[in-house]
Every structure is written in structure tokens, then in C-alpha cells.
Scaffold this motif. Structure first.
Motif, short mmCIF file in Angstrom:
data_model
loop_
_atom_site.label_atom_id
_atom_site.label_comp_id
_atom_site.label_asym_id
_atom_site.label_seq_id
_atom_site.Cartn_x
_atom_site.Cartn_y
_atom_site.Cartn_z
N SER A 19 0.85 -1.20 0.00
CA SER A 19 0.00 0.00 0.00
C SER A 19 0.88 1.25 0.00
CB SER A 19 -0.92 0.00 1.22
OG SER A 19 -0.16 0.01 2.41
N PRO A 20 0.36 2.38 -0.44
CA PRO A 20 1.17 3.60 -0.58
C PRO A 20 1.63 4.16 0.77
CG PRO A 20 -0.86 3.74 -1.87
CD PRO A 20 -1.00 2.57 -0.95
N ASN A 45 3.58 -0.59 -4.16
CA ASN A 45 3.59 -1.54 -5.27
C ASN A 45 2.14 -1.96 -5.55
OD1 ASN A 45 4.47 -3.25 -7.27
ND2 ASN A 45 5.03 -4.92 -5.87
N PRO A 46 1.62 -1.58 -6.67
CA PRO A 46 2.26 -0.89 -7.80
C PRO A 46 2.77 0.51 -7.43
CG PRO A 46 0.13 -1.82 -8.43
CD PRO A 46 0.21 -1.90 -6.94
N GLY A 66 1.90 10.80 -12.20
CA GLY A 66 1.60 9.46 -12.69
C GLY A 66 2.67 8.44 -12.37
N ASN A 67 3.64 8.79 -11.58
CA ASN A 67 4.73 7.86 -11.25
C ASN A 67 4.99 7.78 -9.75
OD1 ASN A 67 5.81 10.34 -10.78
ND2 ASN A 67 7.59 10.10 -12.13
N GLY A 68 3.97 8.09 -8.97
CA GLY A 68 4.14 8.07 -7.52
C GLY A 68 4.65 9.37 -6.95
N THR A 69 4.75 10.39 -7.79
CA THR A 69 5.14 11.71 -7.32
C THR A 69 4.11 12.72 -7.82
OG1 THR A 69 6.50 12.32 -9.24
CG2 THR A 69 7.59 11.10 -7.45
N ALA A 70 4.12 13.89 -7.17
CA ALA A 70 3.22 14.96 -7.59
C ALA A 70 3.88 16.29 -7.27
CB ALA A 70 1.87 14.85 -6.89
N ASN A 91 -3.09 3.14 -4.87
CA ASN A 91 -2.57 2.31 -5.96
C ASN A 91 -3.32 0.98 -6.07
OD1 ASN A 91 -1.66 0.98 -3.71
ND2 ASN A 91 0.49 0.80 -4.38
N GLY A 92 -4.51 0.91 -5.47
CA GLY A 92 -5.32 -0.30 -5.52
C GLY A 92 -5.07 -1.24 -4.38
#
Length: 460
Positions: A19-20, A45-46, A66-70, A91-92
Motif C-alpha cells: 500500500s502507498p 507496489n504498484p 503518474g509515477n508516484g510523485t506529484a 494504488n489499488g
């Protein structure tokens, strides 16, 4: 069993889901008025964590990369303050990630306190505080709420540049000077800020600028004072020299002001507020000439006996200008329908009746000869060498009244209105003749030196 054979080995790559989790720090600061960005980062992960936020103020936006950063973006318009934002990452894989984030929008530096040396007794000079003339302030301390830029006295943005402070006095409490950028506006009187030192406590504070004022003389002339700490011209942040002082506590690039009053003159007759002598209006002087205060150079002039009705009034006052070697008793010169007759002044300075009495509020006018009856240099022969900042002294009753030169000019003998300029504060005007015309045997101009009272000190 010869018919038995080992089963083939199959190896699978199994990546465990996660989880994130937010990995970037939970706080940042932006400077008001300047666009900026902060990178928000996560793991999971993802890894393609979708990042959103809530609670953000207007002017703050978030762009998910879109790659885990903002990118947390600031457009410079959000008002200074501290804001709490919540970031969400998905991330689901549950649970979703969250982070409570503190965003600080920094304003420009601000002034936190003002104090003086000597101390007023309460640790600060508060707004509109009444201060006794006997305190005799010689230094003013300005404390900032954070570190400010210090690059020496010559840098225009440096906290130690005396030009980034403006100290003015008003006799009435109504100030004409509005800002540092606008500069001094008469009739306000500027008090010198001679030098400034700065101590930032090794970077951790307190952050204190010490102003040495008034040529080191006690600040004891009765009146209303206003100190400007300049954001308009300007003192700036140590970390961001583009972020100017928020003097009004709201907007960078504004001046801080502190008003105070110095009350109760040292003596009953002066101190820039002890009394105001009656003065003659310029209307009543219309048509009169500024007196002739010189004889023809390099030749003898025989003087008639001085009539009794034109005798000069004696006083206890003495005029001294050490830089010129001037040390003259002051006598009173009567005003009649023909003006002032200064023929017999000799080695005296003449106080022109109709102007303010010397050391009192108003415009006091003193004159003396530029050349004497022997055609040699008179007591005021070299007053045209006086420059801004030079000191002129009047001694009276055990006190020394210190005047500082502010103007030197040439005027016409007919410019009586200019000479008798009305003043609310205590000014001293020295006047004498200049530019002798041999053809007409007259002086064509008058030299005028104007000085303002800045301090009263006891005789040693």
C-alpha cells in the motif's frame, strides 16, 4: 523405479503488493509573492500511486505526475499564514496512504520590537510612548522576527545601510513625511542615523539592528518623532533577497513605522519646545531689504558714532562655530520702519528683531559682518564654507544648544520673505553679505545658512 523421472522445477517471480506510503517530508514553506513548487513522493507496489489532496488554500494546486510523485505548486498569491493540507495516495492496495502536511506561506521580514539606549524603563519603545527629554536617547534598537540581509553599509538592501532608516521630528505631531521612498518632506526635521550594526545571534537570533543616531548627541528636543524602517527602499530577507520587509505586517515592500514623543524641555526657554517668541509676519516686512552686513573690502570705512536709539540689546547668549573659529556675543538689533541697522555690530552677532528668539521655536536669524570697517575679513567671512552636518552652537545659561547645518544658499537682498521663512521647529539662520561689486560699491547677494536644533547639552 527406472520409469521415474524428476518433475521439472518451475520458478515464478512473485512481487508482493504494498500500500502507498508518503516518503517526502510533511512540511514546506513558500515565500509570498513568489511562485514555487514542492515534490511530493511516495512508495508502493504498484508504484504508480495516484496522489490527491484536500484542504488546500486558493493559489495552491497539485499535479499528479503518474509515477508516484506529484508537484505541489504555489502561484504566489496565497496570503501569508500556516495551512494544513491532507495528501491521499492510492494504488489499488489498501489501506490508502495519507499524510497531514503543513504549508507555511512566509511573509517578508517584520519588526517585532523597538528599544532604545538608554532604556525607557519597560524594555521597549512602544507606539506613541511619551519619553522624557532627560532620558537622552543615543541609540535605537530594532529587532526583526527573523534573519535579514546584511552585506555592509554600502549595499542598498543591507540592514546595516543607514539609508534604510529614516528618523524625523515634527513640532506639531502632524507628519508630512509618508515613506522612505518618498523621502523627507518639510516641515518635518530629519534626525541623522549615523551608522548601524547588526547581530543575528549566530543565525539563530535574536536579530537586532542597533542604530546610532543624532551624531551621538542626546535625543532630547521636545517634539513628536517617527522612525521608518524601510521596506520600500529596502531591507530584505536573508534567505531570499527579493522578499522585502513587510513593515505593515501584511505586504512585503512596505515600511515599518514607530511613533513616540519626547516631552518636557530641559529649560524653560528652549529645548525646541520651551517657548515660542513673537515673530513679525513677512507681510509686515514687505519692502524691507536684508541688512547690509559688510563694508568695502581692502579699504577703511569711517563709522559715525552710534546713536543711543540704535544701541543693541545685550544678552547672555553666545554664538560659537568652532570649525570657523567664531565666538561671538549675541546682541539684539531693533527693527524700525527702515529695517535693521547693523553698522556697529563689530565682533558681535546680531539677533534680528522680528525673528524667533534664539533657542526658541521658530526661525531665529543672526547676522554679522563679512568684512569689518578696516576692510578685513569679519566674523562671518567664511560661513559660506559651512556644509550639511556641520555644527553651530549657542551657549545660554549653562546649556549648549546644538544646531546642525541643513542648507546653504545665496539669495537676493530683497528676498526678505525667504530669509524670514516661518518654522514650527527650532531653526537658526545665519545671514551675511557676499559678492562685492566694486562698480556699485555694494554686495549683490546674501549668504544664508540654515541649521536646525538637534540637542541641548549641559556646559562642561
Amino acid at each position: 523405479n527406472t520409469n521415474y523421472s524428476a518433475a521439472p522445477q518451475v520458478q515464478e517471480d512473485v512481487n508482493a503488493t504494498e500500500s502507498p506510503v508518503f516518503t517526502s517530508v510533511d512540511n514546506t514553506s513558500f515565500d509570498f509573492g513568489f511562485s514555487d513548487t514542492f515534490l511530493v513522493m511516495t512508495t508502493g507496489n504498484p508504484s504508480s500511486v495516484a496522489i490527491t489532496m484536500s484542504g488546500e488554500p486558493a493559489g495552491v494546486t497539485l499535479i499528479d505526475n503518474g509515477n508516484g510523485t506529484a508537484a505541489l505548486n504555489y502561484d504566489g498569491t496565497t496570503s501569508p499564514g500556516v495551512y494544513t493540507i491532507t495528501f491521499f495516495g492510492a494504488n489499488g492496495v489498501l489501506p490508502n496512504g495519507t499524510q497531514t502536511f503543513t504549508l507555511t506561506i512566509r511573509n517578508g521580514p517584520a519588526v517585532s520590537t523597538v528599544n532604545s539606549l538608554p532604556d525607557t524603563g519597560n524594555g521597549s519603545v512602544s507606539e506613541n510612548e511619551n519619553i522624557s527629554t532627560t532620558l537622552g536617547i543615543t541609540q535605537i534598537m530594532v529587532e526583526f522576527d527573523r534573519d535579514v540581509y546584511d552585506a555592509g553599509a554600502s549595499d542598498p538592501d543591507s540592514v546595516t545601510n543607514p539609508a534604510n532608516y529614516l528618523l524625523v521630528r515634527s513640532a506639531t505631531g502632524t507628519f508630512s513625511t509618508a515613506s522612505c521612498s518618498g523621502g523627507l518632506v518639510a516641515p518635518d526635521v530629519q534626525i541623522s542615523v549615523d551608522s548601524v550594526t547588526y547581530d543575528n545571534g549566530g543565525g539563530s537570533g535574536p536579530f537586532v539592528a542597533t542604530l546610532n543616531v543624532n551624531s551621538g548627541l542626546p535625543l532630547n528636543i521636545a517634539g513628536f518623532y517617527r522612525l521608518f524602517v524601510c521596506g520600500t527602499t529596502s531591507i530584505v530577507d536573508a534567505g531570499n533577497p527579493l522578499l522585502a520587509l513587510a513593515g505593515n505586517g501584511v505586504t512585503p515592500g512596505t515600511d515599518f513605522t514607530r511613533n513616540f514623543r519626547i516631552a518636557a524641555p530641559i529649560t524653560g526657554g528652549g529645548g525646541g519646545g520651551g517657548g515660542s517668541s513673537s515673530t513679525t509676519t513677512t507681510t509686515a516686512l514687505t519692502g524691507l531689504l536684508i541688512p547690509v552686513t559688510g563694508f568695502a573690502p581692502s579699504q577703511m570705512t569711517e563709522l559715525p558714532a552710534q546713536p543711543i536709539e540704535k544701541e543693541y540689546a545685550k544678552s547672555e547668549l553666545t554664538l560659537k562655530i568652532p570649525s570657523l573659529g567664531v565666538n561671538l556675543p549675541i546682541v539684539g538689533v531693533k527693527l524700525d520702519e527702515n529695517g535693521w541697522d547693523v553698522t556697529w555690530l563689530g565682533n558681535n552677532a546680531g539677533y534680528l528683531e522680528g525673528s524667533a528668539y534664539p533657542t526658541w521655536n521658530g526661525n531665529s536669524i543672526l547676522t554679522s559682518h563679512v568684512t569689518d570697517p578696516n576692510g578685513k575679513p569679519g566674523p562671518f567671512a567664511y560661513v559660506n564654507e559651512l556644509r550639511d552636518g556641520d555644527k553651530v552652537y549657542i551657549h545660554n545659561d549653562g546649556f549648549i544648544y546644538v544646531y546642525e547645518v541643513r542648507e546653504s544658499s545665496l539669495i537676493s537682498p530683497r528676498s526678505i520673505k525667504t530669509l524670514f521663512k516661518s518654522e514650527e521647529d527650532a531653526w537658526l539662520t545665519l545671514v551675511t553679505c557676499e559678492n562685492f561689486n566694486e562698480k556699485t560699491n555694494t554686495f549683490t547677494h546674501r549668504r544664508v545658512i540654515r541649521a536646525v536644533l538637534i540637542s541641548v547639552i549641559p556646559e562642561k
